[in-house]
Each structure stands twice: as structure tokens, then as C-alpha cells.
Design a protein around this motif. Structure first.
Motif, PDB file in Angstrom:
ATOM      1  N   MET A  64      -0.389 -23.854  25.413  1.00  0.00           N
ATOM      2  CA  MET A  64      -0.214 -23.251  26.248  1.00  0.00           C
ATOM      3  C   MET A  64      -0.964 -21.579  26.032  1.00  0.00           C
ATOM      4  N   LYS A  65      -0.218 -21.099  24.922  1.00  0.00           N
ATOM      5  CA  LYS A  65      -0.478 -19.673  24.415  1.00  0.00           C
ATOM      6  C   LYS A  65      -2.379 -19.472  23.946  1.00  0.00           C
ATOM      7  N   HIS A  66      -2.174 -20.572  23.559  1.00  0.00           N
ATOM      8  CA  HIS A  66      -4.122 -21.289  23.024  1.00  0.00           C
ATOM      9  C   HIS A  66      -4.754 -20.611  24.125  1.00  0.00           C
ATOM     10  N   PHE A  67      -4.392 -21.525  25.229  1.00  0.00           N
ATOM     11  CA  PHE A  67      -5.564 -20.394  26.287  1.00  0.00           C
ATOM     12  C   PHE A  67      -5.408 -18.864  26.227  1.00  0.00           C
ATOM     13  N   LEU A  68      -4.266 -18.380  26.351  1.00  0.00           N
ATOM     14  CA  LEU A  68      -4.634 -16.990  26.244  1.00  0.00           C
ATOM     15  C   LEU A  68      -4.968 -16.559  24.875  1.00  0.00           C
ATOM     16  N   ALA A  69      -4.707 -17.288  23.686  1.00  0.00           N
ATOM     17  CA  ALA A  69      -5.411 -16.349  22.417  1.00  0.00           C
ATOM     18  C   ALA A  69      -6.808 -16.762  22.772  1.00  0.00           C
ATOM     19  N   GLN A  70      -7.731 -17.818  23.270  1.00  0.00           N
ATOM     20  CA  GLN A  70      -8.543 -17.770  23.634  1.00  0.00           C
ATOM     21  C   GLN A  70      -9.854 -17.762  24.829  1.00  0.00           C
ATOM     22  N   ARG A  71      -8.984 -16.788  25.516  1.00  0.00           N
ATOM     23  CA  ARG A  71      -9.852 -16.927  26.933  1.00  0.00           C
ATOM     24  C   ARG A  71      -9.958 -16.074  26.944  1.00  0.00           C
ATOM     25  N   LYS A  72     -11.052 -15.624  27.487  1.00  0.00           N
ATOM     26  CA  LYS A  72     -12.320 -14.271  27.403  1.00  0.00           C
ATOM     27  C   LYS A  72     -11.993 -13.800  29.108  1.00  0.00           C
ATOM     28  N   PRO A  73     -11.328 -12.760  29.622  1.00  0.00           N
ATOM     29  CA  PRO A  73     -11.546 -12.651  30.840  1.00  0.00           C
ATOM     30  C   PRO A  73     -12.938 -12.279  31.695  1.00  0.00           C
ATOM     31  N   HIS A  74     -12.379 -13.225  32.730  1.00  0.00           N
ATOM     32  CA  HIS A  74     -13.596 -13.546  33.849  1.00  0.00           C
ATOM     33  C   HIS A  74     -13.911 -12.477  34.643  1.00  0.00           C
ATOM     34  N   LEU A  75     -15.430 -11.957  34.413  1.00  0.00           N
ATOM     35  CA  LEU A  75     -15.794 -10.577  36.050  1.00  0.00           C
ATOM     36  C   LEU A  75     -15.539 -11.236  37.118  1.00  0.00           C
ATOM     37  N   SER A  76     -14.911 -10.673  37.841  1.00  0.00           N
ATOM     38  CA  SER A  76     -14.614 -10.773  39.401  1.00  0.00           C
ATOM     39  C   SER A  76     -16.144 -10.879  40.456  1.00  0.00           C
ATOM     40  N   PRO A  77     -16.324 -12.037  40.987  1.00  0.00           N
ATOM     41  CA  PRO A  77     -17.240 -11.703  42.203  1.00  0.00           C
ATOM     42  C   PRO A  77     -17.198 -11.130  42.877  1.00  0.00           C
ATOM     43  N   ALA A  78     -18.349  -9.777  43.609  1.00  0.00           N
ATOM     44  CA  ALA A  78     -18.337  -8.882  44.481  1.00  0.00           C
ATOM     45  C   ALA A  78     -18.307  -9.553  45.676  1.00  0.00           C
ATOM     46  N   SER A 128     -19.662 -14.634  45.763  1.00  0.00           N
ATOM     47  CA  SER A 128     -19.378 -13.303  46.954  1.00  0.00           C
ATOM     48  C   SER A 128     -17.432 -14.020  46.852  1.00  0.00           C
ATOM     49  N   HIS A 129     -16.986 -15.220  46.032  1.00  0.00           N
ATOM     50  CA  HIS A 129     -15.134 -15.201  46.319  1.00  0.00           C
ATOM     51  C   HIS A 129     -14.964 -16.534  45.021  1.00  0.00           C
ATOM     52  N   PRO A 130     -13.698 -16.003  44.096  1.00  0.00           N
ATOM     53  CA  PRO A 130     -14.237 -16.831  42.874  1.00  0.00           C
ATOM     54  C   PRO A 130     -13.589 -17.845  43.333  1.00  0.00           C
ATOM     55  N   VAL A 131     -13.712 -18.657  42.278  1.00  0.00           N
ATOM     56  CA  VAL A 131     -13.383 -19.849  42.246  1.00  0.00           C
ATOM     57  C   VAL A 131     -12.829 -20.275  40.526  1.00  0.00           C
ATOM     58  N   LEU A 132     -11.851 -21.315  41.235  1.00  0.00           N
ATOM     59  CA  LEU A 132     -10.633 -21.705  40.375  1.00  0.00           C
ATOM     60  C   LEU A 132     -10.521 -23.330  40.520  1.00  0.00           C
ATOM     61  N   SER A 185      -7.035 -27.097  26.907  1.00  0.00           N
ATOM     62  CA  SER A 185      -7.348 -26.328  26.168  1.00  0.00           C
ATOM     63  C   SER A 185      -8.588 -27.153  24.928  1.00  0.00           C
ATOM     64  N   ASN A 186      -8.963 -28.260  25.219  1.00  0.00           N
ATOM     65  CA  ASN A 186     -10.549 -28.777  24.729  1.00  0.00           C
ATOM     66  C   ASN A 186     -11.527 -29.026  25.907  1.00  0.00           C
ATOM     67  N   SER A 187     -11.016 -28.935  26.688  1.00  0.00           N
ATOM     68  CA  SER A 187     -12.030 -28.461  27.884  1.00  0.00           C
ATOM     69  C   SER A 187     -11.818 -27.475  28.900  1.00  0.00           C
ATOM     70  N   GLU A 188     -12.159 -26.667  28.035  1.00  0.00           N
ATOM     71  CA  GLU A 188     -11.506 -24.987  28.705  1.00  0.00           C
ATOM     72  C   GLU A 188     -12.967 -24.141  28.655  1.00  0.00           C
ATOM     73  N   LYS A 241     -18.185 -20.620  32.078  1.00  0.00           N
ATOM     74  CA  LYS A 241     -19.440 -19.879  33.067  1.00  0.00           C
ATOM     75  C   LYS A 241     -19.618 -20.284  34.030  1.00  0.00           C
ATOM     76  N   TYR A 242     -18.886 -21.547  34.825  1.00  0.00           N
ATOM     77  CA  TYR A 242     -18.609 -21.704  35.843  1.00  0.00           C
ATOM     78  C   TYR A 242     -17.541 -21.244  36.680  1.00  0.00           C
ATOM     79  N   ILE A 243     -16.679 -20.579  35.731  1.00  0.00           N
ATOM     80  CA  ILE A 243     -15.502 -20.440  37.356  1.00  0.00           C
ATOM     81  C   ILE A 243     -15.387 -19.109  36.718  1.00  0.00           C
ATOM     82  N   ASP A 244     -14.223 -18.590  37.248  1.00  0.00           N
ATOM     83  CA  ASP A 244     -13.359 -17.504  37.423  1.00  0.00           C
ATOM     84  C   ASP A 244     -11.828 -17.486  36.851  1.00  0.00           C
ATOM     85  N   ASN A 245     -11.372 -18.406  37.044  1.00  0.00           N
ATOM     86  CA  ASN A 245      -9.737 -19.225  36.529  1.00  0.00           C
ATOM     87  C   ASN A 245      -9.909 -20.240  36.204  1.00  0.00           C
ATOM     88  N   SER A 246      -8.289 -20.496  36.006  1.00  0.00           N
ATOM     89  CA  SER A 246      -8.328 -22.397  35.715  1.00  0.00           C
ATOM     90  C   SER A 246      -7.193 -22.594  35.822  1.00  0.00           C
TER      91      SER A 246
END
Length: 294
Positions: free
Chosen positions: A1-15, A268-272, A278-281, A286-291
Motif C-alpha cells: 500500500m505504501k507504494h501508492f503513496l510514494a509513487q502517486r502524484k497529486p491530481h489537480l481538482s477539477p473546476a 467539473s466534478h471529481p472522478v474516482l 500498484s501495477n495499473s494505477e 491521466k483519466y482520474i482524480d483519485n484511486s
């Protein structure tokens, strides 16, 4: 699980559109950290969990933690993950955390939750726990189906919480929503507006929360199957149905995440996206705001 926190870049929140500006602080928490799908569960290496004080370490190399248990939620908190869980309504009007409509898969005892009482549900024991005498968690954390109230007492505002309300035929969804909302409001009063989100495949549940409990962001689930549920979800994003239902966010099966209607809604709205490993995120990032991860 910590792999996600180390590799994940923050997403920009949609307007957000102007009418949704008041929800912006809550929705920011929706994308702040990945959600652990039904908590951190399965066969885990000891390095995944931290020992409780004064409890011996397990001798076995791997420890089994059932999904949607207090232990799985505790592990999510310890690993700095948000929590996703599933909620059902019992026959005697209690809120219990379980994924399936029937208890058989995890207990080998078949009970329909909508026909069961809280007492009969909590008499069941989840599988693969009784043999682990050196389990570092209390028995009720790994062997018992928890109530929403017990989970809220454990989480206590420490991490965002995403709750899926399970729609069942012949279950009073209004009463289900009212009772859930009442408990969540008390929780937020106790924990300074702790971030909570609800979601459902049932548009009636999403609409109820949008109308009667607008301070709790509400999202629509869009699956890849069955097809009728998939097409219903997409149709609700389009005119004229979108005048009735405007979910605050979407939670989408990864198989459908690139759909044009979903990506347009994302402007205009977040998409999860669920459920990622860890292999697919990286592929879906580029298509999502969170996993929602597993």
C-alpha cells in the motif's frame, strides 16, 4: 500500500460549477489520498501492519485480515490511506458493514442481511481468523461484522471515509438514508467536519443525499456490468436526466473510465476509479482524480 503513496502524484481538482463551490473543501479531501477498497485486507506481510502495544507479534509469515473489518480500517489509517466501505440495512434497522447481500462468502453461513437482525449478524464469525491465535488485533476487529457506529468510533476523523450504500429490493431506502445521515451528522459534529462521502449505484439514494443532506458530497457509481446499470448511470449524466441528478462526483469501474461522457463530467466534478493495483494505477492516472486501490 505504501507504494501508492510514494509513487502517486497529486491530481489537480477539477473546476467546480458555481453552485458546488460550497462543497469545495470537502471535495478536496476526496482526492487527497487513495482509498483502500474495503480497508487494507487479504494476506498481509507483517511489514504491512504495526503492532499494538503489549500484544505479541504473529509467528506466521503472513496474516489474513478480512475485508470491511475494524482491523482492515485500522491498517488503512496506519498506512495513511483513506477508507472505502460498504453499508447494508438490517431487518431491525441497524447499519452493518458488509459487501455482499448474503453473508455466505465470508462466513460459510447463508443469511440475507436485509432479513437478518443485528444479533444474528454479529453471532457469525468471519473465516480464516480463528486459527490465528497470535493475531495482533482484538478478536472483534477481525472476526465480527462491524456496525457503522463501531467503525466511526475507530476512525474518529483520522482519515477520509467513502461509504457505499447498498440498494436492496424491498428495503426502505429513505429510512436507510435518514438513519445513515443522522449518524454521519453526529460523527461530523464530534470530529470537526471530518471528511465523509457517500456513493451508490441507486440514483434514488444519491438524489436523497443531494437534496436532504447536501453537506455530505454524494457520488454515483458506474459499473461495467450489468449492462442495464451501466447505461442507466451514463444516461443520468445527460440531458434531460441531469436536471434531476447532478452527483458531486463519480466512482467508475476502470473498464469504463475513458468513456467520453465520464471524461466530460470530469471537467467539473471529481472522478474516482475502482479497483486499481500498484501495477495499473499509472496507466489510468491521466483519466482520474483519485484511486480506490487493493
Amino acid at each position: 500500500m505504501k507504494h501508492f503513496l510514494a509513487q502517486r502524484k497529486p491530481h489537480l481538482s477539477p473546476a467546480l460549477p458555481p453552485e458546488d463551490k460550497l462543497k469545495q473543501p470537502q471535495l478536496a479531501a476526496l482526492t487527497s489520498r487513495p482509498f483502500a477498497h474495503r480497508g487494507v485486507h487479504g494476506f498481509l506481510n507483517p511489514s504491512t501492519y504495526q503492532k499494538y502495544p503489549n500484544v505479541p507479534s504473529p509467528h506466521q509469515p503472513y496474516l489474513f485480515i478480512p475485508e470491511n473489518t475494524l482491523a482492515s480500517f485500522q491498517l488503512a489509517i496506519q498506512n495513511q490511506l483513506a477508507i472505502e466501505l460498504d453499508l447494508h440495512y438490517t431487518n431491525d434497522r441497524h447499519l452493518v458493514i458488509f459487501h455482499d447481500n448474503d453473508t455466505y462468502r465470508l462466513t460459510q453461513v447463508s443469511q440475507k442481511i436485509k432479513h437478518s437482525t443485528l444479533t444474528s449478524i454479529q453471532e457469525l464469525q468471519l473465516l480464516s481468523t480463528s486459527q490465528q491465535s497470535k493475531n495482533p488485533f482484538p478478536k472483534e476487529y477481525v472476526a465480527r461484522i462491524p456496525t457503522l457506529e463501531s467503525a466511526l468510533q475507530l476512525i474518529a476523523g483520522k482519515t477520509p471515509l467513502l461509504i457505499e450504500l447498498k440498494s436492496e429490493f424491498n428495503v426502505n431506502y429513505r429510512r436507510f438514508c435518514q438513519q445513515t445521515a443522522s449518524l454521519l451528522q453526529k460523527y461530523q459534529d464530534q470530529h470537526q467536519n471530518a471528511p465523509i462521502f457517500i456513493k451508490s449505484f441507486d440514483p434514488r439514494i444519491v438524489h436523497w443525499f443531494l437534496h436532504y443532506c447536501p453537506n455530505i458530497p454524494s457520488g454515483l457509481l458506474i459499473p461495467s456490468h450489468p449492462n442495464p446499470l451501466y447505461y442507466l448511470g451514463l444516461s443520468l449524466l445527460k440531458f434531460p436526466f441531469n436536471s434531476w441528478l447532478k452527483p458531486d462526483f463519480l466512482s467508475v469501474d476502470k473498464k469504463n473510465i475513458q468513456n467520453n461522457h465520464i471524461q466530460n463530467y470530469r471537467q467539473s466534478h471529481p472522478v474516482l476509479c475502482w479497483v486499481l493495483s500498484s501495477n495499473s494505477e499509472k496507466h489510468y492516472q491521466k483519466y482520474i482524480d483519485n484511486s480506490i486501490i487493493e
